[in-house]
Design an enzyme around this catalytic site. Structure first.
Site, PDB file in Angstrom:
ATOM      1  CG  ASP A  85      -2.049   1.009   1.079  1.00  0.00           C
ATOM      2  OD1 ASP A  85      -2.428   1.327  -0.076  1.00  0.00           O
ATOM      3  OD2 ASP A  85      -2.554   1.489   2.109  1.00  0.00           O
TER       4      ASP A  85
ATOM      5  CG  ASN B 238      -7.699  -2.447  -5.068  1.00  0.00           C
ATOM      6  OD1 ASN B 238      -6.792  -3.230  -4.782  1.00  0.00           O
ATOM      7  ND2 ASN B 238      -7.993  -1.422  -4.274  1.00  0.00           N
TER       8      ASN B 238
HETATM    9  C1  IPE Z   1      -5.308  -2.701   0.050  1.00  0.00           C
HETATM   10  O1  IPE Z   1      -5.018  -1.398  -0.269  1.00  0.00           O
HETATM   11  C2  IPE Z   1      -5.353  -3.535  -1.204  1.00  0.00           C
HETATM   12  C3  IPE Z   1      -4.069  -3.730  -1.869  1.00  0.00           C
HETATM   13  C4  IPE Z   1      -2.933  -3.251  -1.486  1.00  0.00           C
HETATM   14  C5  IPE Z   1      -4.132  -4.540  -3.050  1.00  0.00           C
HETATM   15  P1  IPE Z   1      -6.172  -0.326  -0.513  1.00  0.00           P
HETATM   16  O2  IPE Z   1      -5.495   0.968  -0.721  1.00  0.00           O
HETATM   17  O3  IPE Z   1      -7.077  -0.805  -1.581  1.00  0.00           O
HETATM   18  O4  IPE Z   1      -6.958  -0.391   0.876  1.00  0.00           O
HETATM   19  P2  IPE Z   1      -7.842   0.698   1.612  1.00  0.00           P
HETATM   20  O5  IPE Z   1      -8.809   1.239   0.608  1.00  0.00           O
HETATM   21  O6  IPE Z   1      -6.901   1.736   2.109  1.00  0.00           O
HETATM   22  O7  IPE Z   1      -8.500  -0.042   2.729  1.00  0.00           O
HETATM   23  C1  IPE Z   2      -1.585   0.039  -3.399  1.00  0.00           C
HETATM   24  O1  IPE Z   2      -1.345   1.386  -3.477  1.00  0.00           O
HETATM   25  C2  IPE Z   2      -1.808  -0.612  -4.746  1.00  0.00           C
HETATM   26  C3  IPE Z   2      -3.181  -1.059  -4.981  1.00  0.00           C
HETATM   27  C4  IPE Z   2      -4.136  -1.092  -4.093  1.00  0.00           C
HETATM   28  C5  IPE Z   2      -3.501  -1.512  -6.326  1.00  0.00           C
HETATM   29  P1  IPE Z   2      -2.536   2.421  -3.540  1.00  0.00           P
HETATM   30  O2  IPE Z   2      -2.903   2.626  -4.965  1.00  0.00           O
HETATM   31  O3  IPE Z   2      -3.644   2.003  -2.658  1.00  0.00           O
HETATM   32  O4  IPE Z   2      -1.840   3.729  -2.993  1.00  0.00           O
HETATM   33  P2  IPE Z   2      -2.463   4.785  -2.002  1.00  0.00           P
HETATM   34  O5  IPE Z   2      -2.879   4.030  -0.775  1.00  0.00           O
HETATM   35  O6  IPE Z   2      -3.619   5.425  -2.697  1.00  0.00           O
HETATM   36  O7  IPE Z   2      -1.344   5.740  -1.732  1.00  0.00           O
HETATM   37 MG    MG Z   3      -4.099   2.372  -0.698  1.00  0.00          MG
END
Ligand code: IPE
Ligand code: IPE
Ligand code: MG
Length: 243
Positions: free
Chosen positions: A23, A71
């Site tokens: 994340d 996602n």
């Molecule tokens: C968790 O990250 C899912 C992945 C890293 C694939 P998200 O960014 O989607 O989670 P939330 O929305 O902060 O809970």
């Molecule tokens: C994690 O990084 C990757 C996926 C969930 C696909 P994020 O895209 O959630 O990055 P932030 O949390 O918005 O910074």
């Molecule tokens: Mg995220």
């Protein structure tokens, strides 16, 4: 001059199975004035480094959360770019797997992924059969609740067909999950500052040690992983017992 000893060496007490929620890619990019998708590219590069490091220090399983069932709610452009990066990543990973004899498994509802990715998943499964040793599990279109429901359906089908006998046990049920045959994670790491599980490995993390870090995933290098492992070593795992 003797080389400086890295904290973790093969044979040191490293967790057998590490799980990571990848994340913080989007915020990493935004802070640099780049589109969020640039963060996903940097994140996938970091995964490569961390996976190699894990293999070298004797971790047996590394499970990463790369794309959740939730996602898909993201803007179409971002989802498309992530799918494109995954395609590229899996294609390159197939070469690496063959060179380094690495096993790779995809956890998730593969049928919901684009056709080309499904074919790559099949290929990685095929190659993995020839190897033993380090295994990377990549969670794609993965949700912990979705996994449990899928497992329950498959069990019900087996039961109806007379293929499952007796009273269902935890162990038996675990055999219907994507992680069948793989030990539970010992250490769950979430970089990126959030302290939640976001539907990751709900069944398997029953006794995992959690480690949260504010460092964003693309910056979460081997030094950060060493810190997480150090913290893990200081934990007292009681599993409900007393000491
Ligand atoms: C968790 O990250 C899912 C992945 C890293 C694939 P998200 O960014 O989607 O989670 P939330 O929305 O902060 O809970
Ligand atoms: C994690 O990084 C990757 C996926 C969930 C696909 P994020 O895209 O959630 O990055 P932030 O949390 O918005 O910074
Ligand atoms: Mg995220």
């Amino acid at each position: 001059m003797a080389a400086e000893k890295k904290i973790n060496q093969p044979g040191d007490n490293v967790p057998r199975h590490i799980a990571i929620i990848l994340d913080g890619n989007g915020r990493w990019a935004r802070r640099r004035g780049l589109p969020r998708t640039a963060g996903h590219a940097a994140g996938s590069e970091n995964f490569r480094k961390i996976a190699t490091y894990c293999k070298n220090i004797g971790v047996e399983y590394l499970t990463v959360y790369a794309f959740s069932t939730e996602n898909w709610k993201r803007p179409e452009d971002e989802v498309k770019t992530i799918m494109r990066l995954l395609r590229r990543y899996l294609n390159e990973a197939i070469d690496t797997m063959e060179r380094d004899k690495i096993r790779m498994k995809i956890f998730g509802d593969v049928a919901g992924l684009p056709q080309e990715l499904q074919e790559l998943v099949q290929k990685t499964d095929e190659i993995s059969k020839h190897y033993e040793g380090f295994q990377a599990n990549i969670c794609l279109n993965y949700g912990g609740r979705d996994e449990i429901v899928h497992a329950a359906r498959r069990y019900a089908e087996d039961y109806a067909a007379g293929k499952a006998q007796g009273r269902l046990s935890e162990e038996q049920f675990g055999g219907y999950l994507y992680s069948a045959g793989i030990p539970d994670p010992d250490l769950l790491i979430r970089p990126g500052g959030e302290q939640r599980i976001s539907n990751f490995l709900l069944w398997q993390c029953a006794y995992a040690e959690f480690y949260f870090s504010d460092v964003l995933w693309p910056d979460f290098g081997t030094d950060e992983l060493d810190k997480a492992i150090e913290a893990f070593r200081r934990r007292d795992r009681r599993y409900g017992n007393v000491k």
